[in-house]
Motif scaffolding. Structure first.
Motif, PDB file in Angstrom:
ATOM      1  N   ILE A   1       1.086  -1.208  -0.519  1.00 61.24           N
ATOM      2  CA  ILE A   1      -0.372   0.160  -0.142  1.00 61.24           C
ATOM      3  C   ILE A   1       0.788   1.069  -0.116  1.00 61.24           C
ATOM      4  N   ALA A   2       2.182   1.641   0.839  1.00 61.74           N
ATOM      5  CA  ALA A   2       3.108   2.325   1.101  1.00 61.74           C
ATOM      6  C   ALA A   2       3.520   3.190  -0.350  1.00 61.74           C
ATOM      7  N   ARG A   3       3.865   1.888  -1.133  1.00 57.60           N
ATOM      8  CA  ARG A   3       4.813   2.189  -2.569  1.00 57.60           C
ATOM      9  C   ARG A   3       3.414   2.667  -3.507  1.00 57.60           C
ATOM     10  N   LYS A   4       2.604   2.691  -3.073  1.00 56.24           N
ATOM     11  CA  LYS A   4       1.874   3.595  -4.301  1.00 56.24           C
ATOM     12  C   LYS A   4       1.837   5.244  -3.877  1.00 56.24           C
ATOM     13  N   ILE A   5       2.269   5.759  -2.423  1.00 54.70           N
ATOM     14  CA  ILE A   5       2.350   6.618  -2.369  1.00 54.70           C
ATOM     15  C   ILE A   5       3.836   7.073  -3.201  1.00 54.70           C
ATOM     16  N   LYS A   6       3.089   8.472  -3.538  1.00 54.36           N
ATOM     17  CA  LYS A   6       4.380   9.002  -4.700  1.00 54.36           C
ATOM     18  C   LYS A   6       5.044   9.628  -3.343  1.00 54.36           C
ATOM     19  N   GLY A   7       6.931   9.707  -4.225  1.00 52.79           N
ATOM     20  CA  GLY A   7       7.977  10.334  -3.728  1.00 52.79           C
ATOM     21  C   GLY A   7       8.507   9.869  -2.199  1.00 52.79           C
ATOM     22  N   THR A   8       8.631   8.943  -2.193  1.00 56.16           N
ATOM     23  CA  THR A   8       8.871   7.206  -1.697  1.00 56.16           C
ATOM     24  C   THR A   8       9.710   6.084  -1.703  1.00 56.16           C
ATOM     25  N   GLU A   9      10.475   6.105  -0.488  1.00 57.33           N
ATOM     26  CA  GLU A   9      11.087   4.450  -0.468  1.00 57.33           C
ATOM     27  C   GLU A   9      10.700   4.124   0.682  1.00 57.33           C
ATOM     28  N   VAL A  10      10.078   2.551   0.369  1.00 57.59           N
ATOM     29  CA  VAL A  10       9.529   1.816   1.804  1.00 57.59           C
ATOM     30  C   VAL A  10      10.273   0.634   1.691  1.00 57.59           C
ATOM     31  N   ALA A  11       9.842   0.522   3.362  1.00 57.16           N
ATOM     32  CA  ALA A  11      10.991  -0.020   3.558  1.00 57.16           C
ATOM     33  C   ALA A  11      10.240  -1.501   4.750  1.00 57.16           C
ATOM     34  N   CYS A  12       9.913  -2.687   4.790  1.00 60.50           N
ATOM     35  CA  CYS A  12       9.660  -3.782   4.899  1.00 60.50           C
ATOM     36  C   CYS A  12      10.325  -4.423   5.669  1.00 60.50           C
ATOM     37  N   ALA A  13      10.195  -3.802   7.668  1.00 65.34           N
ATOM     38  CA  ALA A  13      10.710  -5.118   8.894  1.00 65.34           C
ATOM     39  C   ALA A  13      10.105  -6.286   8.922  1.00 65.34           C
ATOM     40  N   ALA A  14       9.934  -6.655   8.547  1.00 63.61           N
ATOM     41  CA  ALA A  14       8.840  -8.442   8.793  1.00 63.61           C
ATOM     42  C   ALA A  14       8.477  -8.338   9.905  1.00 63.61           C
ATOM     43  N   ALA A  15       8.046  -7.816  11.240  1.00 63.19           N
ATOM     44  CA  ALA A  15       7.913  -6.865  12.679  1.00 63.19           C
ATOM     45  C   ALA A  15       8.849  -7.198  12.955  1.00 63.19           C
ATOM     46  N   ARG A  16      10.417  -7.599  12.568  1.00 60.00           N
ATOM     47  CA  ARG A  16      11.396  -7.787  13.084  1.00 60.00           C
ATOM     48  C   ARG A  16      11.864  -6.061  14.226  1.00 60.00           C
ATOM     49  N   PRO A  17      11.913  -5.996  14.834  1.00 60.99           N
ATOM     50  CA  PRO A  17      12.569  -4.494  15.285  1.00 60.99           C
ATOM     51  C   PRO A  17      14.072  -4.589  14.862  1.00 60.99           C
ATOM     52  N   GLN A  18      14.990  -5.195  15.484  1.00 69.85           N
ATOM     53  CA  GLN A  18      16.092  -5.193  15.096  1.00 69.85           C
ATOM     54  C   GLN A  18      16.636  -4.269  12.968  1.00 69.85           C
ATOM     55  N   LYS A  19      16.095  -5.158  12.465  1.00 64.65           N
ATOM     56  CA  LYS A  19      16.059  -4.810  10.960  1.00 64.65           C
ATOM     57  C   LYS A  19      15.280  -3.793  11.029  1.00 64.65           C
ATOM     58  N   ALA A  20      14.062  -3.268  11.751  1.00 62.52           N
ATOM     59  CA  ALA A  20      13.736  -2.517  11.426  1.00 62.52           C
ATOM     60  C   ALA A  20      14.802  -1.111  11.810  1.00 62.52           C
ATOM     61  N   ARG A  21      15.389  -1.238  12.914  1.00 62.70           N
ATOM     62  CA  ARG A  21      16.734  -0.202  12.770  1.00 62.70           C
ATOM     63  C   ARG A  21      17.534   0.221  11.726  1.00 62.70           C
TER      64      ARG A  21
END
Length: 199
Positions: free
Chosen positions: A14-34
């Motif tokens: 869903i987020a990738r459809k927002i213009k002017g963005t880069e999207v990252a998906c952390a798979a519900a893993r906080p260390q990966k999210a950081r």
């Protein structure tokens, strides 16, 4: 460029459809999210948005409720969301609730755990990425915002199998995630999809 941090692939899609963005998906893993949030900053993000679904903490907050974060709290700190950005989001989404967001390193799975966390924090919702976005935004001196939609209410238990169903790439085996949780997630993602069209 807007950097968006999500927990599961359905949010990221869903987020990738927002213009002017880069999207990252952390798979519900906080260390990966950081790590991913730092990558977003390294790639030129000027703002960080925590975007997706969340567990309800405030009693009576129904599935499908949109939350705009006023601040993010976690066991190791509190980070304010950018007030100007929050104001802009609240203008776009007057139906949204604005309040505290709890960032957790682990799944807050049971109604009992949610009740205890709400009594401690008075946060409206909990997720596993917002504290990571908040920490990295603070490190980089960037504006932070949170836009999340409730997918399980404060009185719902989330079976541990739900976390087990989230793959490394953030995709979910919906059959493992169980029916009632999947339905709530579907409703929340539908609200999120409409929200993405206005961001």
């Amino acid at each position: 460029m807007l950097g968006i941090l999500c927990g599961i692939e359905a949010e990221a899609k869903i987020a990738r459809k927002i213009k002017g963005t880069e999207v990252a998906c952390a798979a519900a893993r906080p260390q990966k999210a950081r790590w991913l949030a730092r990558e977003l900053v390294a790639h030129g993000a000027k703002k960080l948005l925590s975007f997706g679904i969340a567990g309800g903490l405030e009693p009576g907050l129904p599935i499908g409720s949109m939350i705009i974060g006023a601040q993010v709290a976690a066991s190791d700190g509190i980070w304010p969301c950018d007030p100007v950005w929050v104001g802009e989001l609240m203008q776009k989404f007057p139906e949204a609730h604005c309040g505290g967001v709890w960032g957790s390193e682990t799944l807050i799975a049971t109604a009992r755990e949610k009740r205890a966390l709400y009594e401690k924090s008075r946060c409206l919702i909990v997720d596993m990425e917002s504290q990571c976005a908040a920490q990295i935004a603070a490190e980089a001196g960037l504006p932070l915002a949170v836009l999340r939609v409730v997918c399980d209410s404060a009185t719902m238990d989330v079976p541990p199998v739900v976390m087990a169903a989230i793959a490394e790439d953030g995709s979910i085996n919906i059959f493992r995630a169980l029916g009632h949780v999947a339905r709530g997630t579907g409703r929340a993602l539908a609200v999120l999809k409409k929200a993405a069209q206005k961001i």
